[in-house]
Design an enzyme around this catalytic site. Sequence first.
Site, PDB file in Angstrom:
ATOM      1  N   SER A   1      -9.958  -1.068   6.399  1.00  0.00           N
ATOM      2  CA  SER A   1      -9.234  -0.724   5.174  1.00  0.00           C
ATOM      3  C   SER A   1      -8.531  -1.880   4.469  1.00  0.00           C
ATOM      4  CB  SER A   1      -8.220   0.383   5.472  1.00  0.00           C
ATOM      5  OG  SER A   1      -8.864   1.633   5.536  1.00  0.00           O
TER       6      SER A   1
ATOM      7  N   SER B   1      -9.503   1.484   2.499  1.00  0.00           N
ATOM      8  CA  SER B   1      -8.556   2.296   1.798  1.00  0.00           C
ATOM      9  C   SER B   1      -7.466   1.508   1.062  1.00  0.00           C
ATOM     10  CB  SER B   1      -7.895   3.262   2.782  1.00  0.00           C
ATOM     11  OG  SER B   1      -7.116   2.579   3.715  1.00  0.00           O
TER      12      SER B   1
ATOM     13  N   LYS C   1       0.834  -1.192   0.000  1.00  0.00           N
ATOM     14  CA  LYS C   1       0.000   0.000   0.000  1.00  0.00           C
ATOM     15  C   LYS C   1       0.875   1.251   0.000  1.00  0.00           C
ATOM     16  CE  LYS C   1      -3.999   1.727   2.654  1.00  0.00           C
ATOM     17  NZ  LYS C   1      -4.943   1.360   3.725  1.00  0.00           N
TER      18      LYS C   1
END
Lengths: 547, 547
Positions: free
Chosen positions: A239, A215, A138
Amino acid sequence: MSTGDWKQIAKAKKESVDKLIPKEWRLPDDIKSKYNETTPVSVIGLHKTFGILNDKEVEITEAYTANELLKHIADKKFTSLEVATAFCKRAAISTQLTNCCTELLFQEALARAKWLDEYLEENGKTVGPLHGLPISVKDAMNIKGFDSTIGYVSFIGNKKDIKEDAALVKILLELGAVIHVKTNIPTTMMSADSENNIFGRTLNPLNLTLTAGGSSGGEASLIKQRGSLVGIGTDIGGSARIPSLCCGVYGFRTSNFRYPQEGKVLKSRNNYSSPVSAIVGPMAYDFENLNQMMDLVLNYPKASKYDPDLIAIPWNNNLSLPKKIRVGVILECGSVPLNPPMERIIRDAVDKLSKSPLIEIVNLTDFPSFQYGWELLHGYFTSDPKSEIITNLTKSGEKMIKSLIFLVEANNSFKTPKAFEDFYELGEARYQVKRHWLKIINDMSLDIILCPGASHTAPKHDTFGNCPYTGMWNLVDFPSLIIPFGKVDKDIDLDDPSIKYCEGTLQTYDKDVHHGSPGHIQLVYRTLQDENVLKVGEIIDRVLNKS
Amino acid sequence: MSTGDWKQIAKAKKESVDKLIPKEWRLPDDIKSKYNETTPVSVIGLHKTFGILNDKEVEITEAYTANELLKHIADKKFTSLEVATAFCKRAAISTQLTNCCTELLFQEALARAKWLDEYLEENGKTVGPLHGLPISVKDAMNIKGFDSTIGYVSFIGNKKDIKEDAALVKILLELGAVIHVKTNIPTTMMSADSENNIFGRTLNPLNLTLTAGGSSGGEASLIKQRGSLVGIGTDIGGSARIPSLCCGVYGFRTSNFRYPQEGKVLKSRNNYSSPVSAIVGPMAYDFENLNQMMDLVLNYPKASKYDPDLIAIPWNNNLSLPKKIRVGVILECGSVPLNPPMERIIRDAVDKLSKSPLIEIVNLTDFPSFQYGWELLHGYFTSDPKSEIITNLTKSGEKMIKSLIFLVEANNSFKTPKAFEDFYELGEARYQVKRHWLKIINDMSLDIILCPGASHTAPKHDTFGNCPYTGMWNLVDFPSLIIPFGKVDKDIDLDDPSIKYCEGTLQTYDKDVHHGSPGHIQLVYRTLQDENVLKVGEIIDRVLNKS
């Protein structure tokens, strides 16, 4: 900075990244223009059709699990360079179709793969158990030489301040992995729609009109496209799990401080005083890689050296389970109703599990309200007297993304702790919820809790809103796991105009739009019993998805 | 309630407890009056001289370790009843000499011991590994049928609200233990002088004019007198370790939530939101019983059922240590100077350890200030907008004990968090201190930190004041252990009028007063590595005290 400024800065950043895709890996403009957020199609299956991947690269990226690839690199069926090239190409195609990547480390990945091959040749052994495996991370994870913007325009260029790799990146590299891309997120990482003003919006590869979740949306989208088989997400309200359930991959929320998080950008000062922490956890195409990523990283001797905050308890591979696993089932919480397919899918899962001799189902009826849990979690999210988020946005003057504006408005009736006393009250309320869950686990002698991870499958863009089914477990710090299971079926899961969704979501169900979308279950257990979640999860995954 | 009322209520309570000492176990008034807080004598060795203990009871209470007693009960050399009787008598004598007990469970203990004997006879096996061992617990631990006043007059009679035993009490009983007394504390448990308006002041058995420490002062005093060989304390700033170092016994501060604390009276609501928690931990006459109490309790299957908050990680008995243990040594922190004997004793310990082939000494010079750590810890102590302590005191109208009044005044220049923002700043400051310690452990590859537990040995009553050397580890949540070592020697440790003590203490050093008082060292390691502290501690104790 004027409005024009931030737009130009963001555009220049995006262009500088796009340039890192070699010309021969680029999709023609006419193809690219066919695939955007208004196209209701799946791109799964398309990657091999563009003439970019050769046959061997299609085989490498499609025919094997991550562990099979590791074996084939170690026994020299494939070189690391072949594997890295194949996955870099596939990630390049994936991000052109779904906008799933931020920073592209192709050059670095290929150079490293070459070095790994030389190492193997010279030493007759691999660098480590992840030798040659491409892993995506990420955008929030720092990598020296690359920005960690997490979508903030004001963060562009922050690579100059990034002096070293994140702890987890160091460990993965020392274990032999190749990191080939960083993946897309929503600005602030506080929304389930992975959109920002720099890299744009990540699309769900199964249906581009649906959200990939957030996310860690870029991560899940990329993994579903097999542009990476193992990745790293973060999770403060869902997320890592929300994108997993939207795209149909596996995602694990570890307990607070159980997985290395040192060198994650923007360590919020809230975390110093809040029990709600943005944890780091693995996401994967195959279940087996979750346990592997916990085991290898937590049993790596330098883990607690690289991340001083880590709870330095080794990963226990020798957990023993009872002969019959008692699964406490929450079919639905009245405060957060499920849509027709998810209601059916959870029931299907429980039906299937109840037929296994390994499993005993315990229906739970009295449990804390998930909507209330969300309200408390929201209290922690907004416990920020200095408003870091607003500060980071206003530095550039950029506009807030649509899904965040909705979230702010949808939850503006909730109490935001202002005074010290409010924060204590929040702490007491949280504690009572946690105690209730622990009492349920104790009183019912449960080995796991099974519940939905959302009241729906991937909704349309910017309609996800609140996430009470994942957020509950961030509130009480319970490790929790998404396992994909089932699919929306328009012939069974009929539209139901009478259904009332919970507050704070714009999602709707339309059987024709959602047909084929992956369903899921969520598994949960008490704080720091991460091993238990994955061990029980392995059995449940086998029953649900491999029998 | 008028002033007269609370005094009468407290007096009636004390008399009702005193009545539970059988007449034949009572010391004559002329003897009792000889031993009080102004008598500069040791009572060690006196217990067998009053004609209350018969020869066998003297043998039982003086000639064996706890583990030897357990063995002798199991193989029927002694009955549980004989052992319980001996320790009840000895505890009765101890509390008449030093005021170390609050609730007396003699009747219950003897009845239980009888039952244990019958069980062993009928079943040919013990109830569990603690079969017949008398264990004392701090007044704070709830036991059904008994008050948990922790010295508050307003808490007298709260047994009516105590519906069940504390989790740890349940576990100890199910493991076969006998609980014979609860032990004395300072009102509020926030002072190092165990005095309250109900039970009076606990005296140090080695010199009645010195403090037994607090807040688990009764526990340490009783154990030193062998009125109990194993006991249970609590610790939020040093409460298990301070009495241990004052009386010369072993005391262990476990990591937050690593040891069962459910059913401890007055679970402060602060704890719901604060990283500083009043933990529970074992204290013992012999080192070996600390590890035993961790192992048996944490590997007891129902532990996490009885205490849902427990971090349910089993106790790891298979920890492996390096061949040479790297001990990071803090001889003294400049902000909290040591008095002459403690300075010498710490150096002696390090000298002795440095000669062992098992140990490598690393001198630490750059580390967080202990005085600053105390200031931050004090910030957490006073983070209480509702002032629970004052409320509990004013309910009865009782006066605050002298040592507490001093503490309040001594620290009134410290910042008390008032606003939310203050609490966040405190959290950030705490985090930086914790990170500094973790960096030291990492950078120096330490296996343990050795430092003083106080700048002095047991001081005179009401002069202890602040406790920065223990409090630091509560602030950062590091498990920490007191090992008794050395003694004050008036011929070596000369008075030094030039020494400047830290702020917040009234202690003075007078070689004639303190001659013979036990010294100590403190061992510390990172959060949740409790096993490491005891495993390294065992080796260090052997080198220091058994070679």
